[in-house]
Design a protein around this motif. Structure first.
Motif, PDB file in Angstrom:
ATOM      1  N   SER A   1      -9.469  -2.705 -46.310  1.00  0.00           N
ATOM      2  CA  SER A   1     -10.454  -2.094 -44.934  1.00  0.00           C
ATOM      3  C   SER A   1      -9.057  -1.676 -44.318  1.00  0.00           C
ATOM      4  CB  SER A   1     -11.165  -3.317 -44.157  1.00  0.00           C
ATOM      5  OG  SER A   1     -10.350  -3.730 -43.476  1.00  0.00           O
TER       6      SER A   1
ATOM      7  N   GLY B   1      -4.968   2.050 -46.155  1.00  0.00           N
ATOM      8  CA  GLY B   1      -5.073   2.997 -47.798  1.00  0.00           C
ATOM      9  C   GLY B   1      -4.733   2.663 -48.605  1.00  0.00           C
TER      10      GLY B   1
ATOM     11  N   LYS C   1      -6.323   6.296 -52.370  1.00  0.00           N
ATOM     12  CA  LYS C   1      -5.816   7.264 -52.161  1.00  0.00           C
ATOM     13  C   LYS C   1      -6.300   7.804 -53.695  1.00  0.00           C
ATOM     14  CE  LYS C   1      -4.665   9.099 -49.236  1.00  0.00           C
ATOM     15  NZ  LYS C   1      -4.481  10.737 -48.925  1.00  0.00           N
TER      16      LYS C   1
ATOM     17  N   LEU D   1      -9.990  16.001 -52.281  1.00  0.00           N
ATOM     18  CA  LEU D   1      -9.784  16.941 -52.635  1.00  0.00           C
ATOM     19  C   LEU D   1     -11.861  18.355 -52.159  1.00  0.00           C
ATOM     20  CD1 LEU D   1      -6.886  18.964 -54.247  1.00  0.00           C
ATOM     21  CD2 LEU D   1      -6.937  18.930 -52.015  1.00  0.00           C
TER      22      LEU D   1
ATOM     23  N   GLN E   1     -14.304  16.308 -51.553  1.00  0.00           N
ATOM     24  CA  GLN E   1     -14.702  15.853 -50.414  1.00  0.00           C
ATOM     25  C   GLN E   1     -13.822  15.764 -49.142  1.00  0.00           C
ATOM     26  OE1 GLN E   1     -14.068  11.412 -52.175  1.00  0.00           O
ATOM     27  NE2 GLN E   1     -16.039  11.697 -52.737  1.00  0.00           N
ATOM     28  N   ARG E   2     -13.057  16.259 -49.167  1.00  0.00           N
ATOM     29  CA  ARG E   2     -12.537  17.219 -47.323  1.00  0.00           C
ATOM     30  C   ARG E   2     -12.527  18.278 -46.963  1.00  0.00           C
ATOM     31  NH1 ARG E   2      -9.884  15.171 -45.076  1.00  0.00           N
ATOM     32  NH2 ARG E   2      -9.885  13.021 -45.052  1.00  0.00           N
TER      33      ARG E   2
ATOM     34  N   ARG F   1       0.831  17.905 -57.675  1.00  0.00           N
ATOM     35  CA  ARG F   1       1.397  17.430 -56.863  1.00  0.00           C
ATOM     36  C   ARG F   1       0.641  16.474 -55.799  1.00  0.00           C
ATOM     37  NH1 ARG F   1       3.431  22.628 -55.904  1.00  0.00           N
ATOM     38  NH2 ARG F   1       1.663  22.879 -54.041  1.00  0.00           N
TER      39      ARG F   1
ATOM     40  N   GLU G   1       1.792  12.989 -54.821  1.00  0.00           N
ATOM     41  CA  GLU G   1       2.238  12.337 -53.031  1.00  0.00           C
ATOM     42  C   GLU G   1       1.206  11.215 -52.104  1.00  0.00           C
ATOM     43  OE1 GLU G   1       0.610  16.627 -50.758  1.00  0.00           O
ATOM     44  OE2 GLU G   1       2.726  17.762 -51.440  1.00  0.00           O
TER      45      GLU G   1
ATOM     46  N   GLU H   1       2.326   8.002 -50.815  1.00  0.00           N
ATOM     47  CA  GLU H   1       1.794   7.429 -50.091  1.00  0.00           C
ATOM     48  C   GLU H   1       0.990   5.823 -50.064  1.00  0.00           C
ATOM     49  OE1 GLU H   1      -1.178   9.468 -47.992  1.00  0.00           O
ATOM     50  OE2 GLU H   1      -1.270   7.706 -46.298  1.00  0.00           O
TER      51      GLU H   1
ATOM     52  N   GLU I   1       1.428   2.509 -48.430  1.00  0.00           N
ATOM     53  CA  GLU I   1       0.340   1.096 -47.630  1.00  0.00           C
ATOM     54  C   GLU I   1       0.360  -0.198 -48.569  1.00  0.00           C
ATOM     55  OE1 GLU I   1      -2.169   2.200 -45.868  1.00  0.00           O
ATOM     56  OE2 GLU I   1      -0.219   3.561 -45.729  1.00  0.00           O
TER      57      GLU I   1
ATOM     58  N   ARG J   1       2.803  -1.975 -46.517  1.00  0.00           N
ATOM     59  CA  ARG J   1       1.731  -3.458 -45.456  1.00  0.00           C
ATOM     60  C   ARG J   1       0.853  -3.785 -45.732  1.00  0.00           C
ATOM     61  NH1 ARG J   1      -2.175   1.047 -43.222  1.00  0.00           N
ATOM     62  NH2 ARG J   1      -2.157  -0.846 -41.672  1.00  0.00           N
TER      63      ARG J   1
ATOM     64  N   ASN K   1      -8.539  -0.082 -38.188  1.00  0.00           N
ATOM     65  CA  ASN K   1      -9.762  -0.054 -36.856  1.00  0.00           C
ATOM     66  C   ASN K   1      -9.968  -0.822 -36.027  1.00  0.00           C
ATOM     67  OD1 ASN K   1     -11.101   0.653 -39.553  1.00  0.00           O
ATOM     68  ND2 ASN K   1     -11.338  -2.047 -40.544  1.00  0.00           N
TER      69      ASN K   1
ATOM     70  N   GLN L   1      -6.452  22.411 -40.786  1.00  0.00           N
ATOM     71  CA  GLN L   1      -7.018  21.212 -41.966  1.00  0.00           C
ATOM     72  C   GLN L   1      -6.853  22.690 -42.890  1.00  0.00           C
ATOM     73  OE1 GLN L   1      -9.457  17.785 -43.302  1.00  0.00           O
ATOM     74  NE2 GLN L   1     -10.461  18.543 -42.415  1.00  0.00           N
TER      75      GLN L   1
ATOM     76  N   LEU M   1      -5.449  23.027 -46.929  1.00  0.00           N
ATOM     77  CA  LEU M   1      -6.302  23.234 -47.840  1.00  0.00           C
ATOM     78  C   LEU M   1      -5.783  24.381 -48.472  1.00  0.00           C
ATOM     79  CD1 LEU M   1      -9.316  21.160 -46.615  1.00  0.00           C
ATOM     80  CD2 LEU M   1      -7.742  20.298 -48.963  1.00  0.00           C
TER      81      LEU M   1
ATOM     82  N   LEU N   1      -0.731  19.053 -48.719  1.00  0.00           N
ATOM     83  CA  LEU N   1      -1.904  18.044 -48.247  1.00  0.00           C
ATOM     84  C   LEU N   1      -1.587  17.052 -46.481  1.00  0.00           C
ATOM     85  CD1 LEU N   1      -4.872  16.777 -50.472  1.00  0.00           C
ATOM     86  CD2 LEU N   1      -4.886  18.382 -48.776  1.00  0.00           C
TER      87      LEU N   1
ATOM     88  N   MET O   1      -4.387  13.526 -41.940  1.00  0.00           N
ATOM     89  CA  MET O   1      -6.144  14.905 -42.719  1.00  0.00           C
ATOM     90  C   MET O   1      -6.797  13.137 -43.271  1.00  0.00           C
ATOM     91  SD  MET O   1      -4.654  17.795 -44.295  1.00  0.00           S
ATOM     92  CE  MET O   1      -6.701  18.045 -45.517  1.00  0.00           C
ATOM     93  N   ARG O   2      -6.107  12.627 -42.878  1.00  0.00           N
ATOM     94  CA  ARG O   2      -6.749  10.655 -44.156  1.00  0.00           C
ATOM     95  C   ARG O   2      -8.031  10.065 -43.068  1.00  0.00           C
ATOM     96  NH1 ARG O   2      -4.374   5.523 -43.561  1.00  0.00           N
ATOM     97  NH2 ARG O   2      -2.842   6.991 -44.751  1.00  0.00           N
TER      98      ARG O   2
ATOM     99  N   LEU P   1      -9.482  12.928 -41.036  1.00  0.00           N
ATOM    100  CA  LEU P   1     -10.733  14.120 -40.847  1.00  0.00           C
ATOM    101  C   LEU P   1     -11.979  13.887 -41.467  1.00  0.00           C
ATOM    102  CD1 LEU P   1      -7.765  16.562 -39.956  1.00  0.00           C
ATOM    103  CD2 LEU P   1      -9.244  14.972 -37.963  1.00  0.00           C
ATOM    104  N   PRO P   2     -12.913  14.416 -40.668  1.00  0.00           N
ATOM    105  CA  PRO P   2     -14.277  14.810 -41.443  1.00  0.00           C
ATOM    106  C   PRO P   2     -13.176  16.366 -42.268  1.00  0.00           C
ATOM    107  CG  PRO P   2     -14.142  15.516 -39.327  1.00  0.00           C
ATOM    108  CD  PRO P   2     -12.889  15.140 -39.333  1.00  0.00           C
ATOM    109  N   SER P   3     -14.752  16.293 -42.876  1.00  0.00           N
ATOM    110  CA  SER P   3     -14.598  17.524 -44.567  1.00  0.00           C
ATOM    111  C   SER P   3     -14.676  18.756 -43.698  1.00  0.00           C
ATOM    112  CB  SER P   3     -15.815  17.125 -45.489  1.00  0.00           C
ATOM    113  OG  SER P   3     -16.459  17.341 -44.662  1.00  0.00           O
ATOM    114  N   LEU P   4     -14.181  19.999 -44.509  1.00  0.00           N
ATOM    115  CA  LEU P   4     -14.740  21.369 -43.649  1.00  0.00           C
ATOM    116  C   LEU P   4     -16.178  21.471 -43.226  1.00  0.00           C
ATOM    117  CD1 LEU P   4     -11.973  23.238 -45.313  1.00  0.00           C
ATOM    118  CD2 LEU P   4     -11.557  22.327 -42.956  1.00  0.00           C
TER     119      LEU P   4
END
Lengths: 466, 274
Positions: free
Chosen positions: A176, A179, A183, A194, A196-197, A327, A331, A335, A339, A342, B30, B154, B158, B163, B167-168, B170-173
């Motif tokens: 929790s 990250g 990832k 992507l 989900q973005r 790519r 990345e 990352e 993480e 940490r 958190n 964002q 994209l 990336l 952005m981690r 952030l909400p989706s588009l």
């Protein structure tokens, strides 16, 4: 003072330090130390785990409780071992016997940690920091399940439980607060990430698979795993499309007319063997009009390219090819490594905290101090009596010595047993209260918190075997 | 506890929210996020107290000066954020919203004027209704603009296939686009109701439905802008980048008219209510 036989009491207190009766150990092999050819020979079946742990405890002197962990990447024995026993030899022999592997070969690849190092190892395994794919979430589930099998069987119980329960909590905290698990590091998981973005919820989205490339099937499976609602499949060979659609529980459409259905798809995966682009900007603009410009995510996994790269310039269309995806995955991998640093800090902090908690719970120093106090009284009184009874012969002196020692041991027997039982049952705070009360009742030396070791865990610092 | 004490306290809370939110942006966690939203909530309540006290002092709704209006607006933006941040996973915007709220509260503190006399014509229960609705609408439009800015950032990332670790959280588009639509709809409803209440008020107390002065003119323009934008969204399917850009453009017009009208124009809506 006359020469005395070494009493049990004096042997119990080397230099006044406390020696706990049990230590936590881990002995095993993993992907860090052993090749896959050895690891695959060592795997236990799920139903074989608890019986194997039972055989281990039966055959290894000093081993009291054990949990065997067996995954594709590791076979490990976590055990509570009596402090005067060294479990490494017996465990290695046991593993060799179970899988018909020469112990000498195992010895080259095994590692062993004890005490605090073993605790840290368990925390790292549970938090997926020791995994081949750092952060992969399966290991925690496997560990929990195999620990449960061991507790159901009874071969793991009260002594080993605190270590594992804390390990599960540490793993949860790592997940929790860092990250590390979030990832996507493979190409197909990058595709899901992507998607989900771009989309809020895949549960009402449709994917279209054009062609039967291995990568696109893999990515589509991943998308399905993340709840995408429906799948449309098309292929140059319609029979193949029907077959694939059956595999996905999707709908096949003929390749000649797939563009008619394209506006229904939110995610499109292309992997057709082609000499030119199968989808141009003009066609795609029509599709976007047909779907009222709702966003679309196109993934071009074909070589050569299936989709005209200029499609990416259209509004609300996101076109990624295989290089873009790798790519992104690269990345993410970088990352994840950040993480992981940490996460290691959290594990270190938790190991320290757990260790201190264990030390506080330990009543061994109280028991030792109590014995010491009674023995001191015994000896003072004995010395006084002996100096008054000058004419006693050595055999009679020895008899008095033995008698007084026996009295002290008899008196101490019940309280010692009770204190040991209390130590394993109570938490750190009430253990401290009990210790305090005993110290006051018998006017013992005040407690020194830092000097004590923990029960079941003794930190000998360095690890063995690596 | 007087008004300026409350404002000071709320500034402190906002500052705390900015710091925690900033740390959260750099290294999401958190705890920092929770601290940020609780501080923002505290600041919001403290400023609410300040606005109430001030209103009591003035004897009417305290939006008499330009600074007070700005402070009220930023306070509402913070309120909207607190109401919907969790639902749309917008918590990452905490630092930005806290900065906006801080700036507004600071203006109110600096410009802490004496008691202004309200013209008799404006002493009416209609005032808080009319002005409150207008400001709610403006705050919703401001929030839509904020969401759209995040969307564009964002979206560009994209599109460019690059990336960003930021952005981690952030909400989706799609979520941002929905939030934009929600805020626009609510803003439009509030603006419309505010205009209707103004018309009704004018009719009842001045006997005129509509008086042409800079504020009303601009409001009509803005109403038409947002009506067009919403119409485009619903019928043509404007969404995503297009909607985000238009939302930002619409808010810029609103901002310019808000500042311009307040500072330079005469009329019943001018700041001093002169």
């Amino acid at each position: 003072m006359s020469a005395q036989p070494q009493s049990k009491v004096t042997r119990l207190r080397p230099d006044g330090g406390a020696r706990p009766d049990l230590e936590f150990w881990v002995v095993g092999i993993s992907h860090h130390t052993a090749p896959v050819s050895l690891r695959e020979r060592m795997a236990f079946s799920a139903e074989g785990l608890a019986p194997a742990a039972r055989r281990l405890v039966a055959s290894s002197p000093g081993v009291v409780e054990a949990v065997v962990l067996s995954t594709c990447n590791r076979v490990e024995v976590f055990a509570m071992v009596r402090a005067d026993a060294d479990p490494v030899g017996p465990v290695v022999e046991f593993l060799g016997r179970e899988h018909s592997v020469p112990p000498a070969l195992l010895d080259q690849h095994r590692y062993a940690h004890r005490g605090r190092a073993a605790v840290r190892h368990l925390f790292r395994v549970a938090s997926s920091l020791d995994s081949m794919m750092v952060g992969e979430p399966q290991i925690l589930g496997q560990l929990k399940e195999q620990y449960r099998l061991a507790t159901d069987d009874g071969i793991a119980s009260a002594r080993i439980r605190p270590c594992f329960e804390r390990a599960f909590r540490v793993a949860k905290r790592v997940r929790s607060e860092t990250g590390i698990a979030s990832k996507a590091v493979s190409v197909s998981s990058a595709a899901v990430d992507l998607a989900q973005r771009i989309f809020d919820d895949l549960g009402d989205k449709t994917a279209m698979i054009i062609g039967a490339g291995k990568m696109s099937v893999l990515a589509a499976r991943h998308l399905q795993g993340h709840g995408i609602a429906s799948v449309i499949v098309t292929n140059r060979s319609f029979d193949r499309a029907v077959e694939m659609a059956r595999g996905f529980g999707g709908t096949p459409v003929p390749f000649e007319r797939y563009t008619q259905y394209l506006h229904l798809a939110d995610v499109v995966l292309g992997s057709v063997a082609t000499s030119g682009h199968i989808l141009g900007v003009g066609q795609m603009a029509d599709v976007m009009r047909a779907r009222r410009r709702k966003p679309m995510f196109l993934i071009d996994l074909g070589v050569p390219r299936n989709f005209d790269p200029a499609i990416n310039d259209l509004d609300n269309v996101y076109l990624y090819n295989i290089d873009d995806l790798s790519r992104v995955a690269d990345e993410h991998r970088a990352e994840r490594e950040r993480e992981a640093i940490r996460a290691e800090e959290i594990v270190e902090e938790e190991t320290e905290r757990f260790w201190r908690g264990l030390s506080a719970r330990d009543l061994t120093p109280t028991i030792v101090a109590l014995r010491g106090r009674l023995d001191q009284i015994r000896r003072a009184e004995l010395d006084r009596a002996l100096s008054a009874l000058q004419r006693l012969e050595p055999p009679e002196r020895r008899a008095l010595e033995a008698m007084t020692t026996a009295i002290v041991n008899k008196i101490l027997h019940a309280p010692t047993a009770m204190l040991k039982a209390l130590a394993s049952e109570s938490d750190a705070e009430s253990a401290a209260e009990i210790a305090e009360m005993v110290h006051r009742l018998f006017a013992l030396e005040p407690l020194e918190g830092e000097a004590r070791g923990g029960p079941g865990v003794r930190d000998d610092g360095d690890d063995q075997g690596e | 506890m007087n008004e300026s004490n409350l404002l000071h306290a709320s500034l402190l809370a906002y500052l705390c929210a900015i710091l925690a939110g900033g740390i959260d942006l750099a290294q999401p966690g958190n705890t920092t996020r929770r601290v940020a939203s609780w501080s923002l909530g505290t600041g919001f309540l403290l400023q609410a107290g300040a606005i109430l006290l001030r209103s009591g002092e003035v004897g009417s709704f305290a939006v008499g000066s330009f600074a007070e209006q700005v402070a009220f607006l930023t306070w509402l933006v913070a309120g909207i954020f607190l109401a919907i941040a969790r639902r749309y996973r917008l918590a990452v915007l905490g630092a930005i919203v806290a900065t906006i709220a801080f700036a507004g509260a600071l203006m109110a503190l600096v410009d802490h004027g004496g008691v202004r006399d309200l013209p008799a014509a404006l002493r009416s229960p209609w005032l808080p209704v009319h002005v409150g609705l207008a400001f709610l609408g403006n705050a919703a439009f401001a929030f839509a603009c904020l969401v759209s800015l995040i969307y564009l950032w964002q979206e560009r990332k994209l599109k460019a296939h690059s990336l960003d670790a930021r952005m981690r959280g952030l909400p989706s588009l799609e979520t941002l686009d929905q939030a934009n639509y929600r805020c626009l709809t609510w803003g439009f409803v509030m603006l419309t109701l505010s205009i209707l209440s103004g018309v009704l008020w004018a009719e009842l107390s001045f006997g005129r439905l509509w008086s042409w002065e800079p504020r009303t003119m601009w409001t009509a323009v803005i109403w038409m802008l947002y009506a067009g934008l919403l119409h485009g969204r619903v019928t043509v399917g404007w969404g995503g980048r297009q909607a985000a850009r238009l939302t930002i453009a619409g808010f810029l017009v609103l901002l310019v008219s808000f500042i311009g009208v307040n500072l330079f124009s005469p009329g019943r809506h001018a700041v001093s209510f002169g």
